[in-house]
Design an enzyme around this catalytic site. Structure first.
Site, short mmCIF file in Angstrom:
data_model
loop_
_atom_site.label_atom_id
_atom_site.label_comp_id
_atom_site.label_asym_id
_atom_site.label_seq_id
_atom_site.Cartn_x
_atom_site.Cartn_y
_atom_site.Cartn_z
N GLY A 145 25.87 -20.08 -43.30
CA GLY A 145 25.58 -19.18 -44.42
C GLY A 145 24.09 -18.97 -44.61
O GLY A 145 23.63 -17.85 -44.88
N THR A 147 22.63 -19.02 -26.73
CA THR A 147 23.99 -19.24 -26.24
C THR A 147 24.92 -19.53 -27.41
O THR A 147 24.59 -20.31 -28.30
CB THR A 147 24.00 -20.41 -25.24
OG1 THR A 147 23.12 -20.08 -24.17
CG2 THR A 147 25.40 -20.65 -24.68
N GLN A 154 31.00 -18.39 -50.88
CA GLN A 154 32.02 -19.05 -51.70
C GLN A 154 33.30 -18.23 -51.84
O GLN A 154 34.33 -18.76 -52.23
CB GLN A 154 31.48 -19.36 -53.10
CG GLN A 154 30.50 -20.50 -53.15
CD GLN A 154 31.08 -21.84 -52.71
OE1 GLN A 154 32.29 -22.05 -52.72
NE2 GLN A 154 30.22 -22.74 -52.31
N CYS A 174 22.78 -28.63 -52.77
CA CYS A 174 21.42 -28.46 -52.26
C CYS A 174 20.38 -28.88 -53.27
O CYS A 174 19.25 -29.17 -52.92
CB CYS A 174 21.19 -27.01 -51.87
SG CYS A 174 22.64 -26.26 -51.17
C1 LIG Z 1 27.04 -23.22 -49.01
C2 LIG Z 1 26.42 -21.92 -49.41
C3 LIG Z 1 25.43 -21.32 -48.61
C4 LIG Z 1 24.87 -21.99 -47.39
O1 LIG Z 1 25.76 -22.00 -46.33
P1 LIG Z 1 25.53 -23.03 -45.11
O2 LIG Z 1 26.55 -22.65 -44.10
O3 LIG Z 1 25.74 -24.39 -45.68
O4 LIG Z 1 24.14 -22.82 -44.63
C5 LIG Z 1 24.93 -20.10 -49.02
N1 LIG Z 1 25.38 -19.49 -50.12
C6 LIG Z 1 26.34 -20.03 -50.91
C7 LIG Z 1 26.80 -19.29 -52.11
C8 LIG Z 1 26.88 -21.27 -50.58
O5 LIG Z 1 27.81 -21.80 -51.37
#
Ligand SMILES: *Cc1c(COP(=O)(O)O)cnc(C)c1O
Length: 383
Positions: free
Chosen positions: A69, A235, A177, A323
């Site tokens: 994400g 890759t 989410q 985070c």
């Molecule tokens: C978890 C999350 C991310 C980050 O995704 P990752 O795959 O952990 O880097 C970004 N945006 C939201 C809303 C999230 O809940």
């Protein structure tokens, strides 16, 4: 153990793991090579692309696999910023975005871009009037999350897309989410770019995707080989991508049933905690909210203290987003919603998923009121 932190991450679905295993073992070919070992890997990647495209009603050509994400958010925002500098330098987002979006915007601000951070109301809903007013001749991108990770509030995505389109501005949504939890149709909603991540819906960590509507001008984040049609060098993470595809297929099939089951559990915990613990407030929109998310603020108690005590009872929860949970600052999301810092410090998030049962609700609604009572006895603010 009771796991109630599905918004932070989810366990891998067994069926996803089974699909991935061959590609961690004997099917190790590089999808860009020409022999049949490699072509089987290529086919697996393309099958996953189709599975994922179906989840959001996109064309498989509009899917670009990423490392998750965070990369998808960086790619969308920097990619649009760099490719459209000739059109303008303004980006509009909201105050309650995930740090993958907020910190990308801050990075661009230091490099000459202008960023507008839209306010939200007390439920965490973006102010559409403020959005429309903030659009200028220089606006190139609106980036607003689909559903908030901390409080679960769902944004008026269709309306935002309509406003973006009316002004000829690209619209990106961080749907990390929402994807796998809610039905999403990028065509119907009018979304131009959408980020998602496998580990939030029972896929593996370290893989995600960005949907980029055909015709959208975007610059690659990484320079290198011609993978992903030149838009994402490197890759491919074949096992990860295969897992993402399978997770998408399962989510599409089981989403509706899962919503009914999980919503009931969440609602029951919400009802019990609000009635059993005095001086508690519910965070986020009372209805228009992710069905798995329960965020509350318990007054006169620290969120961290509750988490430590819950952990002693084998319960995994969160004080907000994973985070930021190591920082002592109250959540930027709660502050933006107008919750005073002293109350925001007492935030607690339970997020449900596939493996929760009624017993989990029983246990938490039994344990938490006791923990709160004990903590309040030693709180200087409680009498
Ligand atoms: C978890 C999350 C991310 C980050 O995704 P990752 O795959 O952990 O880097 C970004 N945006 C939201 C809303 C999230 O809940």
């Amino acid at each position: 153990m009771i796991y109630l932190d599905y918004n932070a991450t989810t366990p891998l679905d067994e069926r996803v793991l089974s699909e991935m295993l061959p590609f961690l073992k004997e099917e190790y070919g590089n999808p860009s090579s020409i022999y049949s070992l490699a072509q089987r890997a290529r086919n697996a990647v393309e099958k996953a692309r189709e599975q994922l495209a179906k989840l959001i009603n996109a064309d498989p050509k509009e899917i670009i696999f990423t490392s998750g994400g965070t990369e998808a958010d960086n790619f969308a925002i920097k990619g649009i910023a760099y490719a459209n500098e000739d059109k303008g330098n303004q980006i509009i987002t909201s105050q309650i975005e995930h740090h993958a979006v907020l910190n990308t915007c801050k990075f661009l601000e230091r490099r000459g871009f202008e960023v507008t951070y839209l306010p939200v109301d007390k439920y965490g809903v973006v102010d559409l009037e403020a959005l429309e007013k903030s659009i200028t001749e220089r606006t190139i991108l609106i980036s607003i999350m689909f559903a908030n990770n901390e409080v679960g509030t769902i944004q008026p995505i269709e309306e935002i897309a309509r406003i973006a389109k009316k002004h000829g501005v690209y619209f990106h949504t961080d749907a990390v989410q929402a994807a796998g939890k809610l039905p999403i149709d990028v065509e119907e909603l009018g979304i131009d770019l959408l980020s998602l991540s496998a580990h939030k819906f029972y896929g593996p960590k370290g893989v995600g995707a960005l949907f980029v509507r055909k015709g959208v001008k975007i610059a690659p984040l990484l320079q290198g080989g011609e993978q992903e049609r030149g838009r994402r060098a490197g890759t491919e993470n074949v096992p990860g991508i295969v897992g993402l595809g399978k997770a998408a297929e399962i989510a599409k099939e089981e989403m509706e049933e899962e919503e009914k089951r999980v919503r009931k559990l969440r609602d029951e915990l919400e009802r019990r905690l609000l009635s059993k613990i005095p001086e508690v407030v519910l965070n986020g929109h009372p209805q228009n909210r992710l069905y798995n998310t329960l965020s509350i603020c318990v007054k006169y108690v620290e969120g961290e203290s509750m988490l430590i005590n819950l952990d002693r009872e084998g319960i995994c929860a969160s004080s907000g987003s994973a985070c930021t949970s190591s920082s002592l600052e109250p959540s930027h999301v709660l502050l933006a919603m107008g919750i005073p810092p002293e109350i925001a410090h007492g935030s607690l998030r339970f997020s449900f998923g596939k493996f929760n049962r009624e017993e989990d609700v029983e246990k938490v609604s039994d344990v938490l009121p006791r923990i709160v009572e004990e903590l309040r006895k030693i709180s200087p603010f409680w009498e």
